[in-house]
Design an enzyme around this catalytic site. Structure first.
Site, PDB file in Angstrom:
ATOM      1  N   GLU A   1       0.803  -1.380  -0.052  1.00 29.02           N
ATOM      2  CA  GLU A   1      -0.105   0.200   0.205  1.00 29.02           C
ATOM      3  C   GLU A   1       0.919   1.251  -0.003  1.00 29.02           C
ATOM      4  O   GLU A   1       0.717   2.183   0.713  1.00 29.02           O
ATOM      5  CB  GLU A   1      -0.836  -0.331   1.191  1.00 29.02           C
TER       6      GLU A   1
ATOM      7  N   ASP B   1      -8.723  -9.022   3.520  1.00 26.22           N
ATOM      8  CA  ASP B   1      -8.323  -7.780   4.489  1.00 26.22           C
ATOM      9  C   ASP B   1      -9.578  -7.687   5.601  1.00 26.22           C
ATOM     10  O   ASP B   1     -10.539  -6.976   5.355  1.00 26.22           O
ATOM     11  CB  ASP B   1      -8.116  -6.535   3.585  1.00 26.22           C
TER      12      ASP B   1
ATOM     13  N   GLU C   1     -12.928  -2.711  11.783  1.00 23.86           N
ATOM     14  CA  GLU C   1     -12.651  -1.769  10.506  1.00 23.86           C
ATOM     15  C   GLU C   1     -13.933  -1.997   9.541  1.00 23.86           C
ATOM     16  O   GLU C   1     -14.653  -1.070   8.992  1.00 23.86           O
ATOM     17  CB  GLU C   1     -11.565  -1.953   9.856  1.00 23.86           C
TER      18      GLU C   1
HETATM   19  O1  GCW Z   1      -7.278  -2.763   5.467  1.00 24.77           O
HETATM   20  C1  GCW Z   1      -6.001  -1.945   5.583  1.00 24.77           C
HETATM   21  C2  GCW Z   1      -6.461  -0.680   6.182  1.00 24.77           C
HETATM   22  C3  GCW Z   1      -5.268   0.367   6.222  1.00 24.77           C
HETATM   23  C4  GCW Z   1      -4.311  -0.776   6.791  1.00 24.77           C
HETATM   24  C5  GCW Z   1      -3.862  -1.961   6.156  1.00 24.77           C
HETATM   25  C6  GCW Z   1      -2.511  -2.587   6.803  1.00 24.77           C
HETATM   26  C7  GCW Z   1      -2.645   0.278   8.602  1.00 24.77           C
HETATM   27  O2  GCW Z   1      -7.519  -0.038   5.385  1.00 24.77           O
HETATM   28  O3  GCW Z   1      -5.999   1.315   6.970  1.00 24.77           O
HETATM   29  O4  GCW Z   1      -3.178   0.199   7.091  1.00 24.77           O
HETATM   30  O5  GCW Z   1      -5.114  -2.655   5.950  1.00 24.77           O
HETATM   31  O6  GCW Z   1      -3.248  -3.671   7.412  1.00 24.77           O
HETATM   32  O7  GCW Z   1      -1.834  -2.307   6.623  1.00 24.77           O
END
Ligand code: GCW
Length: 710
Positions: free
Chosen positions: A312, A391, A419
């Site tokens: 990311e 995720d 989340e």
């Molecule tokens: O799901 C994503 C989240 C990010 C997070 C990432 C991760 C900390 O939206 O906010 O970053 O995963 O786990 O690295």
């Protein structure tokens, strides 16, 4: 004059006493004490504890043993109204707290079980000299502290502790939480207020909440906490900042919680020291070694690092064509001489995938990248794997990478902060989900190989392993923004300690500790919690379709189209004819090939694939008939309507608690559940309308409007 004042005082005291007696919940309940309330037990229960020792003997003076003694004294005094006398030797019936070595010095005749190692503890009723004692012992101070918390939990839940012989060992050696706190005080995916550690780029002056947090963590056996966001700010490794961080370690230490930091792999360069961060460059190797030495000089019990790299937008070893193992090892080698570890996250994937290519699949990334590196990681590195391959969705299969590493330490990463599961504004008790993941049998070499044993390092006799939870508590008095969400933090710790506990046992314990032992309360809250994940799933993401939430925005509202036609790869592939990702070996992305053969069989065939993961693995027409006998489309309609109905029934179930729990938490819970009932209707209508317009197939029960919207 004097006697008038006395009379006054007397009258006031009597009035206050009457008021307290009339109001069973006299103390305002903010939720801050969570499951460590130590509420006064009723007279009958107090009576059953009359035989408890009257003294306490502590055989050492380390900070952790001091906490153990303080906790025991406080708990006993608050619950049974008895002040324990402190003594150096058991000169009366006493609680005796100390490590095995310290007990030995007392020349006791106890025969401690051989298995008592690491953080485990033993609660043992024993006669020492003339006196009936309750011995709380362990190999380490930390184990003794855990034993004290366990004993107090039993008493708070009115369990019989008259004769004890209770040995408990942790399931996984490393039981950590991660906090995604930024230095400016904002928490990424945090829903319980700002950071308890940082504000305005600095460590907070007042760290009392951080100390309270460590106490909560210790009470459920959590032994490490990484305090900052995995999207790490390189400044955490600035010399001056390490000095500030050491103050947090100071408030963790008495609770046996090791402090850890998330670090940016490009730090050697980002901090301006070098012009490279290539993990194989000798200057980089030396940089990490020196930096780690500098940390240990200030924090001798430092736990280690968490690394998110090549993910990311974070920089990583790919910049220099190096492997993830090269990156993990340069850090691990620096930590090793001090006993520290690096948790290296397997959440590495390309977020610019071409969605037009039906063979592309984000779910494959972690296994594709890490499986070929099995055996290449140092023993002080642990690959930290999210429970599912995407995720933290409401339903995912377990990550195949758990079965793909035999010569590498691994840890599972679970998400306590909700989340994608309602952000603590909606009730979603995740322990049943985590149980399914931990209990999932990977059938490696056709043997029973549950995930919980793989991650604990048991299956392949690894030196270590772990269970990690992303917690994200904040400054809100009740930590997570919702008193009911604390069941997830509690449950996480309990599972990491004892992975075989059932969700029912965990929720029962938590409810008793948090709300008291009234059977109506225990029964009502446990039922709500235990059904909440399925209810949430049924109106937000049935059949394993993956997220239908807004993935480009808040990860909360329904926005099913936001997953499609972008590179993030959280696709559900819904179109006019059907829905689901084809991940089969035969015709799809071949993700399924990453599992051991028995699991491949389960998911590859439509006939065997469980309904609740169908759309994760297969693209099917809306008219496809499920094992339940319903078509996919009708299931989607029904499940949304059922889910919304059940969410609305949460409210009336909660209302039965009025007068049985304190008003503060009653009202707070009520407001949240009423809000959730409304949200469930929004979800229901948004998804049902969307899928109707996409498919053109009406709801057989006529609940979804069939006219296009204007
Ligand atoms: O799901 C994503 C989240 C990010 C997070 C990432 C991760 C900390 O939206 O906010 O970053 O995963 O786990 O690295």
């Amino acid at each position: 004059m004097h006697s008038i004042r006395l009379r006054h005082v007397f009258r006031f005291t009597v009035m206050a006493a009457v008021l307290v007696a009339l109001t069973p919940f006299a103390v305002a309940e903010t939720g801050a004490e969570a499951w460590l309330r130590y509420a006064a037990l009723d007279a009958k229960a107090v009576k059953t504890y009359q035989g408890l020792p009257s003294g306490v003997v502590v055989l050492g003076d380390s900070p952790v043993l001091k906490s153990a003694q303080g906790e025991l004294t406080r708990g006993i005094s608050r619950m049974v109204g008895r002040s324990l006398r402190i003594a150096l030797h058991p000169t009366e019936d006493a609680f005796v707290l100390g490590t095995l070595d310290q007990l030995h010095a007392l020349a006791t005749q106890l025969n401690p079980p051989d298995q008592l190692i690491a953080d485990g503890y033993w609660l043992k009723s024993a006669r020492i000299g003339e006196h009936e004692c309750l011995v709380i012992t362990a190999a380490t101070d930390r184990g003794v502290l855990y034993g004290v918390f366990a004993l107090l939990s039993k008493i708070a839940r009115a369990e019989n502790v008259a004769v004890l012989d209770d040995l408990q060992q942790p399931h996984a050696p490393l039981r950590w939480v991660n906090q995604w706190d930024n230095l400016d005080g904002h928490i990424e995916r945090g829903y319980g207020g700002p950071s308890i550690f940082f504000a305005e780029g600095k460590v907070r002056d007042d760290l009392s909440r951080a100390g309270d947090y460590a106490r909560l963590l210790a009470s459920v056996g959590i032994n490490g906490c990484a305090i900052n966001n995995v999207n790490a700010d390189p400044r955490v490794l600035d010399a001056a900042f390490i000095g500030q961080v050491s103050r947090i370690a100071d408030v963790f230490r008495p609770w046996g919680v090791q402090l850890a930091l998330s670090v940016d792999l490009s730090s050697p360069k980002a901090l301006g020291d070098l012009d490279t961060f290539d993990p194989l460059d000798p200057r980089v190797v030396a940089w990490w070694r020196n930096k780690v030495n500098e940390i240990y000089r200030q924090i001798p019990d430092f736990g280690g690092f968490v690394v998110k790299a090549d993910s990311e937008g974070r920089l990583g070893p790919s910049t220099y064509n190096r492997t993830q193992a090269d990156a993990a090892n340069v850090v691990a080698h620096a930590l090793k001489p001090h006993g520290g570890v690096v948790f290296y996250r397997a959440f590495v994937y390309n977020h610019h995938l071409d969605w037009r290519n039906l063979k592309n699949d984000r779910a494959k990334a972690a296994y594709d990248i890490f499986h070929p590196l099995d055996g290449a990681f140092d023993d002080h590195a642990i690959v930290q794997i999210k429970n599912g391959p995407i995720d933290f969705q409401v339903r995912e299969p377990v990550s195949p990478l758990f079965a793909g590493l035999r010569r590498t330490n691994e840890a599972i990463e679970l998400q306590i902060t909700q989340e994608y599961t309602g952000q603590q504004r909606q009730l979603c008790f995740l322990v049943p989900m985590w149980k399914e993941v931990l209990d999932f049998d990977m059938r490696i070499d056709d043997r029973p190989t549950p995930v919980k044993d793989l991650v604990a390092g048991r299956t392949f006799h690894r030196p270590t392993g772990g269970i990690v939870g992303v917690a994200n508590v904040g400054m809100d008095a009740n930590w997570l923004g919702n008193p009911l969400a604390m069941a997830n933090l509690y449950g996480f710790g309990r599972l990491a300690w004892q992975a075989d506990l059932s969700a029912e046992t965990i929720v029962g314990e938590w409810t008793r500790l948090t709300f008291g032992n009234d059977p109506l309360v225990v029964q009502t809250i446990a039922t709500l919690q235990l059904s909440s994940w399925h209810v949430y799933e049924s109106y937000t993401g049935p059949l394993g379709a993956g997220t239908l939430t807004n993935i480009v925005g808040n990860h909360y509202d329904p926005a099913p189209e936001s997953s499609e036609r972008n590179g993030w790869g959280q696709w559900h592939r819904a179109d006019h004819d059907g829905i689901g990702m084809d991940r089969t070996v035969a015709t799809g992305t071949a993700y399924i090939a990453q599992y051991p053969p028995a699991i491949q069989k389960l998911y590859e065939s439509l006939a065997a694939c469980p309904d609740n993961l169908l759309l994760f693995f297969h693209h099917v027409p809306y008219t496809y008939v499920l094992h339940s006998g319903k078509t996919v489309i009708q299931h989607i309609y029904d499940s949304h309507f059922d889910g919304a109905e059940q969410a609305s029934a949460f409210v009336s179930k909660w209302e039965a608690l009025q007068g049985h729990i304190d008003e503060e938490r009653y009202n707070e819970g009520l407001k949240l559940l009423q809000y959730q009932a409304g949200e469930a209707v929004i979800w229901r209508d948004t998804i049902c309308n969307w899928i109707y317009h996409l498919s053109g197939l009406p709801d057989q029960k006529g609940r979804v409007r069939t006219e296009p919207r204007h």
